[in-house]
Design an enzyme around this catalytic site. Structure first.
Site, short mmCIF file in Angstrom:
data_model
loop_
_atom_site.label_atom_id
_atom_site.label_comp_id
_atom_site.label_asym_id
_atom_site.label_seq_id
_atom_site.Cartn_x
_atom_site.Cartn_y
_atom_site.Cartn_z
N GLY A 46 0.84 -1.19 0.00
CA GLY A 46 0.00 0.00 0.00
C GLY A 46 0.87 1.24 0.00
O GLY A 46 2.07 1.15 0.28
N GLN A 51 3.04 10.05 1.82
CA GLN A 51 4.36 9.39 1.87
C GLN A 51 5.25 9.84 0.72
O GLN A 51 6.47 9.72 0.80
CB GLN A 51 4.20 7.86 1.82
CG GLN A 51 3.57 7.29 3.08
CD GLN A 51 3.45 5.78 3.00
OE1 GLN A 51 2.50 5.26 2.42
NE2 GLN A 51 4.43 5.07 3.55
N CYS A 91 6.03 -0.32 7.49
CA CYS A 91 5.66 0.88 6.75
C CYS A 91 6.86 1.31 5.91
O CYS A 91 8.00 1.31 6.41
CB CYS A 91 5.28 2.00 7.72
SG CYS A 91 4.78 3.53 6.89
N LEU A 92 6.59 1.67 4.66
CA LEU A 92 7.68 2.11 3.78
C LEU A 92 8.32 3.39 4.31
O LEU A 92 9.46 3.70 3.95
CB LEU A 92 7.16 2.33 2.35
CG LEU A 92 6.69 1.04 1.64
CD1 LEU A 92 5.98 1.38 0.35
CD2 LEU A 92 7.85 0.08 1.40
N HIS A 133 -4.32 1.36 7.70
CA HIS A 133 -2.96 1.92 7.82
C HIS A 133 -2.81 3.11 6.86
O HIS A 133 -2.27 4.15 7.24
CB HIS A 133 -1.97 0.80 7.50
CG HIS A 133 -0.52 1.19 7.41
ND1 HIS A 133 0.43 0.71 8.28
CD2 HIS A 133 0.15 1.99 6.52
CE1 HIS A 133 1.61 1.21 7.94
NE2 HIS A 133 1.48 1.98 6.88
N GLU A 134 -3.34 2.97 5.63
CA GLU A 134 -3.20 4.05 4.63
C GLU A 134 -4.08 5.25 5.00
O GLU A 134 -3.66 6.40 4.84
CB GLU A 134 -3.57 3.56 3.23
CG GLU A 134 -2.80 2.36 2.72
CD GLU A 134 -1.30 2.44 2.89
OE1 GLU A 134 -0.77 3.56 3.03
OE2 GLU A 134 -0.66 1.38 2.93
N HIS A 137 -2.37 7.41 7.41
CA HIS A 137 -1.37 8.31 6.81
C HIS A 137 -2.03 9.62 6.36
O HIS A 137 -1.43 10.70 6.50
CB HIS A 137 -0.73 7.65 5.57
CG HIS A 137 0.43 6.74 5.86
ND1 HIS A 137 1.59 7.18 6.48
CD2 HIS A 137 0.63 5.43 5.58
CE1 HIS A 137 2.44 6.16 6.56
NE2 HIS A 137 1.88 5.08 6.03
O1 GNR Z 1 4.13 -2.57 2.56
C1 GNR Z 1 3.48 -2.45 3.61
N1 GNR Z 1 3.21 -3.55 4.35
C2 GNR Z 1 2.34 -3.57 5.41
C3 GNR Z 1 2.32 -4.69 6.22
C4 GNR Z 1 1.44 -4.78 7.29
C5 GNR Z 1 0.58 -3.74 7.54
C6 GNR Z 1 0.58 -2.60 6.76
C7 GNR Z 1 1.46 -2.52 5.69
S1 GNR Z 1 1.43 -1.11 4.70
C8 GNR Z 1 3.06 -1.10 4.07
C9 GNR Z 1 3.21 -0.04 2.99
C10 GNR Z 1 3.03 1.33 3.61
O2 GNR Z 1 3.82 1.85 4.32
N2 GNR Z 1 1.90 1.92 3.38
O3 GNR Z 1 1.66 3.10 3.93
NI NI Z 2 2.80 3.16 5.77
#
Ligand code: GNR
Ligand code: NI
Length: 167
Positions: A46, A51, A91-92, A133-134, A137
């Site tokens: 995601g 980001q 999270c990236l 999670h997104e 953000h």
């Molecule tokens: O790549 C991602 N893996 C992930 C694994 C578990 C829960 C959430 C994520 S999101 C993350 C990519 C990211 O940072 N999205 O904002």
């Molecule tokens: Ni993230």
């Protein structure tokens, strides 16, 4: 299409609340295409616009096994949440860190697609976790905010040290 650089925690820009998209125009579609390319290249499941320093309410997700099912959500709204599950999240914007977070295990979401058409969907498991999670953000919230102050401070120090070593 272009890969855009990803901001890293504790960059204060990641704390910006993103603004709703007024019209899904070609600029937004370029942002969407760049976000998909950046997500697949990373690789991640995601990505949220802030980001990549675009403070508009756009997220992309692909939790499919073969990474062939891009999902685009503009102005996503959580309509309903059910159940709780704990999952290890990464999270990236916080590379190399994986910690358990509790989230709803089933959600219903409303959003606009890449043509500006409204739609609703349900998601569960990893896809539901990723969408939550997104959306966080877009509100300037990171998964590390769910951890203890001690853990988050330890992660911040680690990220700041990594940054100094790569500069
Ligand atoms: O790549 C991602 N893996 C992930 C694994 C578990 C829960 C959430 C994520 S999101 C993350 C990519 C990211 O940072 N999205 O904002
Ligand atoms: Ni993230």
């Amino acid at each position: 299409m272009a890969i855009r650089p990803i901001l890293h925690f504790p960059d204060p820009k990641l704390r910006t609340a993103s603004i709703p998209v007024v019209e899904v125009d070609d600029n937004i579609r370029t942002l969407i295409d760049d976000m998909l390319e950046t997500m697949y290249e990373a690789p991640g499941i995601g990505l949220a616009a802030p980001q990549v320093a675009a403070f508009q309410r756009v997220i992309v997700v692909d939790t499919s096994e073969d990474r062939s099912t891009p999902l685009v959500l503009v102005n996503p709204e959580l309509l309903e949440c059910r159940g709780m599950e704990e999952m290890d999240e990464g999270c990236l914007s916080v590379p190399g860190i994986f910690e358990p977070v509790e989230r709803a295990e089933w959600i219903r979401v409303r959003a606009l697609d890449r043509n500006g058409q409204p739609f609703e969907m349900e998601a569960s498991g990893l896809e539901a976790v990723c969408i939550q999670h997104e959306i966080d953000h877009l509100d300037g919230k990171l998964f590390v905010d769910y951890l203890s102050d001690m853990k988050r401070n330890r992660i911040r120090k680690k990220m700041e040290k990594q940054r100094r070593q790569t500069l």
